[in-house]
Enzyme design. Sequence first.
Site, PDB file in Angstrom:
ATOM      1  N   LYS A  86      69.875 -12.796  10.863  1.00  0.00           N
ATOM      2  CA  LYS A  86      68.769 -12.110  10.184  1.00  0.00           C
ATOM      3  C   LYS A  86      68.245 -12.984   9.042  1.00  0.00           C
ATOM      4  O   LYS A  86      68.867 -13.974   8.646  1.00  0.00           O
ATOM      5  CB  LYS A  86      69.259 -10.775   9.633  1.00  0.00           C
ATOM      6  CG  LYS A  86      70.360 -10.882   8.588  1.00  0.00           C
ATOM      7  CD  LYS A  86      70.837  -9.521   8.134  1.00  0.00           C
ATOM      8  CE  LYS A  86      71.943  -9.650   7.076  1.00  0.00           C
ATOM      9  NZ  LYS A  86      72.388  -8.325   6.604  1.00  0.00           N
ATOM     10  N   TYR A 134      58.448 -23.170 -21.660  1.00  0.00           N
ATOM     11  CA  TYR A 134      57.923 -21.913 -22.184  1.00  0.00           C
ATOM     12  C   TYR A 134      58.891 -21.293 -23.189  1.00  0.00           C
ATOM     13  O   TYR A 134      60.106 -21.237 -22.967  1.00  0.00           O
ATOM     14  CB  TYR A 134      57.710 -20.922 -21.049  1.00  0.00           C
ATOM     15  CG  TYR A 134      56.521 -21.215 -20.170  1.00  0.00           C
ATOM     16  CD1 TYR A 134      55.260 -21.434 -20.715  1.00  0.00           C
ATOM     17  CD2 TYR A 134      56.667 -21.250 -18.794  1.00  0.00           C
ATOM     18  CE1 TYR A 134      54.172 -21.697 -19.897  1.00  0.00           C
ATOM     19  CE2 TYR A 134      55.580 -21.501 -17.964  1.00  0.00           C
ATOM     20  CZ  TYR A 134      54.332 -21.721 -18.522  1.00  0.00           C
ATOM     21  OH  TYR A 134      53.259 -21.974 -17.713  1.00  0.00           O
TER      22      TYR A 134
END
Length: 393
Positions: free
Chosen positions: A50, A274
């Site tokens: 999956k 940042y």
Amino acid sequence: MTAAAAVAVETAAPAVISRPTLTVDLAAVAANTRTLAAHAPASALMAVVKADGFGHGAAAVARTALAAGATRLGVTSVDEALALRAAGIDAPILSWLNPVDADFAAAVAVGIDLAVPSREHLDAVAAAANAGTARVHLHLDTGLARDGAPPAEWSQLCRAARLAEQRGLLRVDGVMGHLACADVPADPSNASGRTRFAWGVEVARATGLRPVHRHLAATAATLTDPRTHHTLVRVGAGLFGIDPSGTVRLRPAQTLTAPVVSVRRVRAGTPVGYGHTWTAPAATHLGLLPLGYADGLPRSASGPDGRAEVLVRGRRRRVVGLISMDQAVVDLGDDAVPPGEVATVFGPGDDGEPTAADWAAWAGTIEHEIVTGIGRRVARRTAPARATLRSVR
């Protein structure tokens, strides 16, 4: 074409990288498959591919696992199963997480087995059976309170499934469940999950159902608890080197690398990124990597308390400042490496590089999230033959 030949065709070996690249070691997948199968010798092995094979490439992993001893495949959605069929894979496939209005007719038409967790799902699959007789696995909730039929609804679901079977609309091939705490073998919920599953199988048999497949164990239980093995075990994370129980050494199958795109010399006191969460304590060189949280590097692994590292020129280098959407900054110290130098973000750890487990610890998460989260901008390739041989020594 044989599975082994198909894997060989898909293997490529670029010598250098010019962009962030995720390399998948299919030999590691094969070795892990064999290890997992050896822990459940009396049970068949379902390779769970999956989420695009946990981010490793579903079709290539499926072929590799089948060639190494898996006998069937597992996915969540019908769409994932149909993609494997479109890739030419004809092994048995089970899909176990779908809305009621999923395209069950398309699944039945190409022989995909379907998990049934409710009466509504049973009716929807039966209605799609005009495309052929559907094979279903009744799914019992054995303790997670998420997917699977609640115990209070199980008897009714089994009776309805038996009626549909008698009408020739479907065949109940399996009963399945899942354990909540198999990564902690001594947790008492595992005993209650085993008991509930045994009860569910007996209820199914009492209604006249004769499921060939009974499966409860995923990777952790496959490695630690033979009482959960039954006729089939489902292994996903273990294929890729992740043992949630921490009891068996498996081989990580991903290596993430990125080129250093620029290097600058900065003075002591220079703030980075940042929010200026990190300031250079001394003069140093900073390398810029073209990878960020949009590419799967968890932002939570960075910042003033971040411990994230990468490997450059044989040494661990700290990621400094906040990881941004597209970029990460690395403190190179006195090494003025040239642009184009390769940084290893994570790998199996053979050369001292961080592993996915390291990144998971730095981010406060699990390895599964790291390996499945690598973004689409990152190039994919399989390991070159020489590295693949080395990986299984």
